[in-house]
Design an enzyme around this catalytic site. Structure first.
Site, mmCIF file in Angstrom:
data_model
loop_
_atom_site.group_PDB
_atom_site.id
_atom_site.type_symbol
_atom_site.label_atom_id
_atom_site.label_comp_id
_atom_site.label_asym_id
_atom_site.label_seq_id
_atom_site.Cartn_x
_atom_site.Cartn_y
_atom_site.Cartn_z
ATOM 1 N N GLY A 150 0.811 -1.225 0.000
ATOM 2 C CA GLY A 150 0.000 0.000 0.000
ATOM 3 C C GLY A 150 0.839 1.268 0.000
ATOM 4 C CD GLN A 151 -0.423 7.372 0.262
ATOM 5 O OE1 GLN A 151 -1.402 7.179 0.962
ATOM 6 N NE2 GLN A 151 -0.031 8.589 -0.100
ATOM 7 C CB ILE B 57 -3.996 -10.110 -1.219
ATOM 8 C CG1 ILE B 57 -4.155 -8.686 -1.734
ATOM 9 C CG2 ILE B 57 -4.870 -10.355 -0.008
ATOM 10 C CD1 ILE B 57 -5.571 -8.358 -2.122
ATOM 11 C CE1 TYR C 214 -9.483 3.727 6.513
ATOM 12 C CE2 TYR C 214 -10.027 6.072 6.494
ATOM 13 C CZ TYR C 214 -9.088 5.054 6.597
ATOM 14 O OH TYR C 214 -7.766 5.365 6.798
ATOM 15 C CE LYS D 75 -7.944 2.578 9.460
ATOM 16 N NZ LYS D 75 -6.937 1.499 9.650
HETATM 17 C C1 AKB Z 1 -8.501 8.534 3.197
HETATM 18 O O1 AKB Z 1 -8.616 9.578 2.522
HETATM 19 O O2 AKB Z 1 -9.415 7.700 3.314
HETATM 20 C C2 AKB Z 1 -7.220 8.301 3.946
HETATM 21 C C3 AKB Z 1 -7.317 8.797 5.341
HETATM 22 C C4 AKB Z 1 -7.323 10.239 5.617
HETATM 23 O O3 AKB Z 1 -7.384 8.008 6.248
HETATM 24 N N1 AKB Z 1 -6.133 8.918 3.269
#
Ligand code: AKB
Length: 324
Positions: free
Chosen positions: A12-13, A36, A140, A144
């Site tokens: 990933g990045q 993966i 997301y 988190k």
């Molecule tokens: C996103 O844009 O989803 C991520 C982050 C800020 O967690 N780069």
């Protein structure tokens, strides 16, 4: 015993750059990268690993006698909205698998990245404090926020040393982001150096917290090195770099590329960005493990353009500035 590190999400990045930094710090033989699929031209030890399968993590941990895990795999804010339930399932199951394998095997440390996406409309938008109210509006962000609390739970209940940072948008020349709301801030530099018009999916004055890759990596290593007793936040630490909008970046890019053209075509990501903080207060990270960012927008722009020119081999006649 020396550290044996497993990086999950090493393609990933952030993962790809962090893996190199960990290899430099701990030695090539002490870092196991995993994802993966194997990245082309990867140098070092690599395991193909699907983190939604707990047995696969266990096998790699046993095979390499792993002592620390950096769990970076996740579906990000924008991509996650296409399939909310699957995003929740994948992000949470991967984390549960990492926490459980780490607990059962008595690992020394676990790193779990969080994000400014944990904040929502009810957190102060400017200078957002570490303990602000969390009501994220993306799956997301929800995964988190929940993940931070699970990290703290494993620390309190089992003594597992889980540490976490809430990253702003990360800008680096070394790798490309994928599926995030802050991705535009990397893409824009590529388009500038390639002398192409840039279509921006956020409005020009959408200010967001950002951080340069080198700062983000240094922060991660510094947090993980800090003495255990200094870590007073077991959910996650706010981390600030510098805050700016697409318009601010364009202004800096035009120092080098005066003809750089941008059109603003906001899409669903604008709504996500509009609920995130504009700037972050990271006093606790400064106090507990000495965090201090180095890169402001000018330095980020200069470095991005210099490195991407090297990468693409472009030396445009139209561009001006100190790097030519
Ligand atoms: C996103 O844009 O989803 C991520 C982050 C800020 O967690 N780069």
């Amino acid at each position: 015993m020396s550290a044996k590190i497993l990086v999950i999400g090493a393609n990933g990045q952030l993962g790809s750059v962090l893996t190199k930094a960990l290899q430099n710090k701990f030695g090539l033989d002490n870092v196991i990268a995993s994802d993966i699929q194997e990245a082309p031209n990867f140098y070092g030890l690599f395991e193909v690993l699907d983190a939604t399968d707990r047995n696969q993590i266990q096998d790699v941990v046993s095979k390499h006698t792993i002592t620390q895990v950096y769990h970076l795999a996740a579906i990000l804010s924008a991509k996650g909205e296409a399939n909310p339930l699957a995003t929740w399932d994948i992000n949470m199951n991967m984390l549960f698998n990492v926490l459980e394998v780490s607990r059962i095997n008595g690992l020394d440390k676990v790193f779990f990245p969080s994000s400014i996406a944990v904040f929502g409309e009810d957190a102060p938008w400017v200078n957002t404090p570490n303990n602000a109210f969390l009501n994220p509006a993306t799956v997301y962000g929800m995964s988190k926020a929940a993940g931070e609390n699970w990290g703290q739970y494993y620390f309190l209940k089992y003594g597992l040393d889980v540490r976490s940072i809430r990253y702003p948008g990360v800008i680096g020349y070394q790798s490309m982001p994928g599926g995030g709301t802050t991705d535009y801030a990397v893409d824009i530099f590529h388009k500038a150096v390639l002398e192409e018009e840039f279509s921006c999916f956020l409005e020009e004055d959408t200010t967001l917290p950002m951080i340069f890759m080198d700062d983000a990596i240094r922060a991660t290593l510094e947090l993980m090195e800090a003495p255990k007793e200094n870590i007073t936040f077991r959910t996650s630490y706010n981390l600030a770099g510098s805050s700016f909008s697409p318009k601010d970046i364009v202004k800096e890019i035009r120092v080098y590329y005066p003809d750089f053209q941008v059109k603003y075509e906001p899409d669903f990501r604008q709504e996500i960005a509009s609920r995130w903080p504009k700037s972050i207060n990271d006093d606790e990270a400064a106090r507990d493990w000495g965090w201090k960012p180095e890169y402001d927008l000018k330095m980020i722009t200069g470095t991005m353009i210099e490195k991407l020119r090297e990468h693409y081999g472009t030396r445009s006649k139209k561009s001006i500035g100190i790097l030519l």
